[in-house]
Design a protein around this motif. Structure first.
Motif, mmCIF file in Angstrom:
data_model
loop_
_atom_site.group_PDB
_atom_site.id
_atom_site.type_symbol
_atom_site.label_atom_id
_atom_site.label_comp_id
_atom_site.label_asym_id
_atom_site.label_seq_id
_atom_site.Cartn_x
_atom_site.Cartn_y
_atom_site.Cartn_z
ATOM 1 N N ILE A 12 0.855 -1.195 0.000
ATOM 2 C CA ILE A 12 0.000 0.000 0.000
ATOM 3 C C ILE A 12 0.891 1.245 0.000
ATOM 4 C CG2 ILE A 12 -1.678 1.309 1.366
ATOM 5 C CD1 ILE A 12 -2.842 -1.279 2.320
ATOM 6 N N ARG A 13 0.607 2.138 -0.926
ATOM 7 C CA ARG A 13 1.390 3.374 -1.009
ATOM 8 C C ARG A 13 0.747 4.458 -0.153
ATOM 9 N NH1 ARG A 13 3.027 3.879 -7.440
ATOM 10 N NH2 ARG A 13 4.214 1.920 -7.546
ATOM 11 N N GLN A 14 1.550 5.097 0.659
ATOM 12 C CA GLN A 14 1.053 6.175 1.496
ATOM 13 C C GLN A 14 1.280 7.514 0.794
ATOM 14 O OE1 GLN A 14 2.416 6.058 5.525
ATOM 15 N NE2 GLN A 14 2.725 3.835 5.473
ATOM 16 N N PRO A 15 0.281 8.374 0.818
ATOM 17 C CA PRO A 15 0.444 9.684 0.162
ATOM 18 C C PRO A 15 1.463 10.550 0.903
ATOM 19 C CG PRO A 15 -1.588 9.600 1.440
ATOM 20 C CD PRO A 15 -1.021 8.219 1.462
ATOM 21 N N GLN A 16 2.242 11.246 0.143
ATOM 22 C CA GLN A 16 3.249 12.140 0.719
ATOM 23 C C GLN A 16 2.643 13.533 0.870
ATOM 24 O OE1 GLN A 16 6.298 11.299 1.772
ATOM 25 N NE2 GLN A 16 5.902 9.148 1.259
ATOM 26 N N VAL A 17 2.612 14.038 2.087
ATOM 27 C CA VAL A 17 2.052 15.353 2.384
ATOM 28 C C VAL A 17 3.184 16.245 2.858
ATOM 29 C CG1 VAL A 17 0.370 16.640 3.755
ATOM 30 C CG2 VAL A 17 -0.127 14.288 3.036
ATOM 31 N N ALA A 18 3.204 17.464 2.332
ATOM 32 C CA ALA A 18 4.263 18.405 2.700
ATOM 33 C C ALA A 18 4.232 18.663 4.206
ATOM 34 C CB ALA A 18 4.093 19.723 1.944
ATOM 35 N N GLY A 19 5.344 18.541 4.844
ATOM 36 C CA GLY A 19 5.444 18.796 6.274
ATOM 37 C C GLY A 19 5.026 17.626 7.140
ATOM 38 N N ALA A 20 4.638 16.490 6.543
ATOM 39 C CA ALA A 20 4.186 15.334 7.318
ATOM 40 C C ALA A 20 5.380 14.517 7.782
ATOM 41 C CB ALA A 20 3.247 14.474 6.482
ATOM 42 N N MET A 21 5.112 13.646 8.749
ATOM 43 C CA MET A 21 6.143 12.758 9.259
ATOM 44 C C MET A 21 6.510 11.737 8.194
ATOM 45 S SD MET A 21 6.749 13.707 12.392
ATOM 46 C CE MET A 21 7.510 12.281 13.166
ATOM 47 N N PRO A 22 7.693 11.144 8.261
ATOM 48 C CA PRO A 22 8.067 10.120 7.283
ATOM 49 C C PRO A 22 7.116 8.927 7.354
ATOM 50 C CG PRO A 22 9.707 10.297 9.027
ATOM 51 C CD PRO A 22 8.734 11.395 9.243
ATOM 52 N N PRO A 23 6.935 8.190 6.248
ATOM 53 C CA PRO A 23 6.012 7.047 6.221
ATOM 54 C C PRO A 23 6.401 6.002 7.272
ATOM 55 C CG PRO A 23 6.755 7.599 4.010
ATOM 56 C CD PRO A 23 7.585 8.392 4.954
ATOM 57 N N VAL A 24 5.364 5.313 7.815
ATOM 58 C CA VAL A 24 5.565 4.241 8.791
ATOM 59 C C VAL A 24 5.571 2.917 8.048
ATOM 60 C CG1 VAL A 24 4.602 3.073 10.793
ATOM 61 C CG2 VAL A 24 4.528 5.565 10.654
ATOM 62 N N ALA A 25 6.548 2.068 8.293
ATOM 63 C CA ALA A 25 6.697 0.811 7.555
ATOM 64 C C ALA A 25 5.928 -0.343 8.180
ATOM 65 C CB ALA A 25 8.174 0.440 7.444
ATOM 66 N N GLU A 26 5.510 -0.174 9.438
ATOM 67 C CA GLU A 26 4.821 -1.278 10.105
ATOM 68 C C GLU A 26 3.873 -0.747 11.168
ATOM 69 O OE1 GLU A 26 8.103 -3.514 11.612
ATOM 70 O OE2 GLU A 26 8.172 -2.381 13.511
ATOM 71 N N LEU A 27 2.895 -1.609 11.520
ATOM 72 C CA LEU A 27 1.951 -1.335 12.599
ATOM 73 C C LEU A 27 2.043 -2.464 13.608
ATOM 74 C CD1 LEU A 27 -1.230 -0.261 10.571
ATOM 75 C CD2 LEU A 27 0.358 1.269 11.769
ATOM 76 N N THR A 28 1.951 -2.112 14.901
ATOM 77 C CA THR A 28 2.016 -3.110 15.959
ATOM 78 C C THR A 28 0.789 -2.987 16.848
ATOM 79 O OG1 THR A 28 3.252 -1.636 17.437
ATOM 80 C CG2 THR A 28 4.534 -3.065 15.968
ATOM 81 N N PHE A 29 0.377 -4.139 17.405
ATOM 82 C CA PHE A 29 -0.706 -4.143 18.393
ATOM 83 C C PHE A 29 -0.514 -5.369 19.293
ATOM 84 C CE2 PHE A 29 -4.937 -5.152 20.005
ATOM 85 C CZ PHE A 29 -5.336 -3.923 20.496
ATOM 86 N N ARG A 30 -0.121 -5.118 20.520
ATOM 87 C CA ARG A 30 0.028 -6.166 21.526
ATOM 88 C C ARG A 30 0.849 -7.357 21.008
ATOM 89 N NH1 ARG A 30 -5.959 -6.201 24.468
ATOM 90 N NH2 ARG A 30 -5.916 -3.984 25.051
ATOM 91 N N ARG A 31 2.076 -7.057 20.657
ATOM 92 C CA ARG A 31 3.066 -8.059 20.221
ATOM 93 C C ARG A 31 2.761 -8.681 18.868
ATOM 94 N NH1 ARG A 31 4.045 -12.081 25.155
ATOM 95 N NH2 ARG A 31 1.799 -12.318 24.864
ATOM 96 N N THR A 32 1.823 -8.150 18.136
ATOM 97 C CA THR A 32 1.617 -8.574 16.745
ATOM 98 C C THR A 32 1.982 -7.411 15.841
ATOM 99 O OG1 THR A 32 -0.703 -7.871 16.745
ATOM 100 C CG2 THR A 32 -0.234 -10.152 17.384
ATOM 101 N N MET A 33 2.427 -7.744 14.624
ATOM 102 C CA MET A 33 2.925 -6.707 13.724
ATOM 103 C C MET A 33 2.574 -7.050 12.281
ATOM 104 S SD MET A 33 6.846 -5.719 12.848
ATOM 105 C CE MET A 33 6.922 -7.155 11.790
ATOM 106 N N ILE A 34 2.220 -6.017 11.499
ATOM 107 C CA ILE A 34 2.055 -6.157 10.054
ATOM 108 C C ILE A 34 2.839 -5.034 9.392
ATOM 109 C CG2 ILE A 34 -0.198 -7.280 10.200
ATOM 110 C CD1 ILE A 34 -1.456 -4.563 9.445
ATOM 111 N N ASN A 35 3.316 -5.317 8.189
ATOM 112 C CA ASN A 35 4.027 -4.294 7.430
ATOM 113 C C ASN A 35 3.261 -3.977 6.148
ATOM 114 O OD1 ASN A 35 4.611 -6.443 5.681
ATOM 115 N ND2 ASN A 35 6.543 -6.873 6.739
#
Length: 597
Positions: A12-35
């Motif tokens: 999934i491509r994340q839109p680039q917004v001027a002044g936004a934080m760098p893209p996040v490569a992964e999500l975590t929730f209670r010791r589980t992770m997806i990228n």
């Protein structure tokens, strides 16, 4: 499912917004992770993997129950649990327990916490083709309902929820039909039928002698199931000889029909060719447990027994590992080769919205009632997959905006985002589930009535049997008492002797008495004869009186000596051994008498 080399889904491509934080490569929730690569698997034609499965179930446990995961009615053991349980050449659930001994400890209160009405175990099955070659993987769900029931003597079930159920049937003799008016010169034989999920595969052989031209094309065949007509089957021919006018022809191969995933019937009607062939009714046997499903049930039962004896709340109670009945629920079938993982996720998410008592009731439901449960259909799965894809994109965007990859922090700070995540995991199915729950309660009530009726009849039979036994026992006791009375009376009565026996005994006594009398008479006669002889001799020789008197006196002495010796020997026999050494007074007096003589 046969599949070529695996291609990686586009991330999934994340839109680039001027002044936004760098893209996040992964999500975590209670010791589980997806990228981002995992998120790409939510696209059309892609498979759900273990990371997505664990991630969304953890979210569901936290958001779907009204009081949060502390009151979640279903425990989730993870996508890798069963594979780890069977690792290290484990031959049983008890043997494999050591491979997963710490998995249940991660849960507060353990696996047998009273709130749990079930636990969910995803199964990843390796498929093989007819030649034994790898044919991909397939997800299905093992839902263990009321896991504590094995020790509490309550109903327990291992429910196999498989969105690609498999069954086959060989027809012996084969199913046959002919073209009307062909005099059996154009025939069709069906030898085998197989179902794999939404696909029905029919093995056939069609022949003709050419008297009516070429054979009709198999692609024109139709299959009818529950009023739904399947057309345009996929043809696989081993023999392709269409024939012609006066030229014999033969087709031999398979017809593969794709049916609606909601079709639940085991009866199918085949119409071969374009026209004039008679219809053939083909029927499957009900779905049965596969070898792997039986192994899953056996391993999970052994694991529960070992876990109960080690960490159970009442270890003194024995856990019956074979108490759980294994069954195949007749669920809707997937209509593609990719959504099996989404079916596993959907069934787990729906179970999280149920109450514990409702889940326990499902352990007693019959297959007929389970078939009417609102199981997810292919359209439900397609909708769920689209919702999950959208919410993952939304979460990645929020994580990039705030620079936080922890989803738990993201949704705790944003109530709207939390509500959106919950809507992506749930549906408003309360009405349908309530209706089915009412139907289940009616069935259980009817079953209880039937059970009570059977129990009453059995009690009546038991009472009748017991009454007969008591009657027979009393009869035996009366007979034994009467027998004792008869024996006592018999012993009191004098014995009667028959005349014949008494006379015989009297005769024998007379004979015994007569015998000594005869002997005495003979002795007297002998003595009389001796006296007469002596008198005769005396008359013949008077001068010999002195000699005869001397002879008679010597004879008398000899007789007295013999009598004395006999009496002496009798006395010696009567005396003890110690007294035999000293002479008795009687013997000494007799000796003195001898000397005086």
């Amino acid at each position: 499912r046969q599949r070529g080399p695996r291609r990686q889904p586009p991330p999934i491509r994340q839109p680039q917004v001027a002044g936004a934080m760098p893209p996040v490569a992964e999500l975590t929730f209670r010791r589980t992770m997806i990228n981002l690569t995992d998120a790409g698997r939510l696209g059309e034609g892609e498979d759900l993997n273990d990371a997505l499965l664990d991630f969304f179930v953890k979210l569901g446990q936290a958001l779907i129950p009204k009081t949060g995961d502390t009151e979640a009615p279903v425990s989730y053991l993870g996508a890798h649990f069963f594979k780890q349980l069977r690792s290290a050449y484990a031959t049983s659930g008890e043997d494999g327990w050591k491979n997963v001994m710490n998995w249940a400890k991660r849960k507060t209160g353990g696996l047998f916490k009273p709130q749990y009405g079930a636990f969910s175990v995803p199964i990843n099955e390796d498929l093989k083709d007819d030649k034994g070659q790898d044919a991909g993987n397939h997800w299905w769900l093992a839902l263990v309902i009321n896991p504590q029931g094995g020790a509490l003597l309550e109903p327990t079930a291992v429910m196999c929820l498989d969105s690609m159920q498999r069954r086959s049937k060989v027809f012996s003799p084969s199913k046959t039909t002919t073209v009307t008016g062909s005099l059996n010169k154009y025939t069709l034989e069906v030898t085998e039928m197989e179902q794999a999920g939404y696909l029905v595969i029919i093995t056939f052989s069609a022949t003709g002698d050419g008297s009516q031209g070429a054979l009709q094309r198999p692609e024109a065949s139709k299959l009818t199931i529950d009023g739904y007509v399947c057309k345009n089957p996929v043809l696989g021919l081993r023999i392709n000889m269409p024939g012609g006018v006066d030229v014999p022809g033969r087709f031999e191969g398979t017809l593969t029909f794709a049916m609606d995933g909601k079709c639940r019937s085991s009866s199918f009607v085949l119409e071969y060719g374009e026209e004039r062939y008679g219809k053939i009714v083909l029927e499957f046997d009900p779905f049965n447990l596969t070898k792997l499903q039986k192994d899953v049930s056996r391993f999970l039962g052994g694991y529960l027994a070992k876990e109960w004896s080690t960490n159970g709340p009442h270890k003194e109670k024995r856990f019956e590992k074979q108490s759980a009945r294994a069954l195949v629920a007749d669920v809707h079938q997937q209509e593609n080769l990719n959504d099996c993982g989404v079916f596993v996720l959907e069934n787990t998410l729906r179970s999280l919205g149920m109450k514990r008592d409702f889940l326990k009731g499902m352990a007693e439901a019959s297959p007929k009632v389970l078939q009417t449960y609102p199981w997810p259909s292919q359209s439900d799965i397609t909708t769920r997959k689209a919702k999950l894809k959208a919410i993952v994109a939304q979460l990645f965007a929020a994580a990039a905006e705030k620079g936080i990859s922890d989803v738990e922090k993201l949704i705790s700070d944003d109530a709207k985002l939390k509500a959106d995540v919950k809507r992506s995991l749930t549906d408003d199915m309360d009405v349908e589930i309530d209706q089915w729950s009412g139907q289940l309660q009616k069935e259980l009530a009817k079953r209880q009535e039937d059970k009570d009726l059977v129990d009453r009849e059995q009690r009546k039979k038991d009472e009748a049997v017991q009454a007969r036994r008591d009657e027979e026992r009393l009869k035996r006791e009366r007979e034994a008492q009467e027998k004792k009375v008869r024996e006592r009376e018999k012993n009191k009565m004098p014995t009667r002797r028959s005349p014949s026996s008494s006379t015989s005994r009297e005769r024998s006594r007379k004979k015994v008495k007569e015998v000594p009398k005869k002997k005495d008479k003979e002795k007297e006669k002998q003595k009389e004869r001796e006296r007469n002889r002596g008198k005769a001799k005396a008359r013949r020789s008077p001068s010999s009186e002195d000699e005869s008197s001397d002879a008679s006196s010597s004879e008398d002495r000899r007789k007295k000596k013999k009598a004395h010796q006999k009496s002496k020997s009798k006395v010696k026999r009567k005396q003890p051994p110690s007294s035999s050494r000293s002479p008795s007074p009687s013997s000494s007096s007799s000796g003195n008498r001898k000397r005086r003589r």
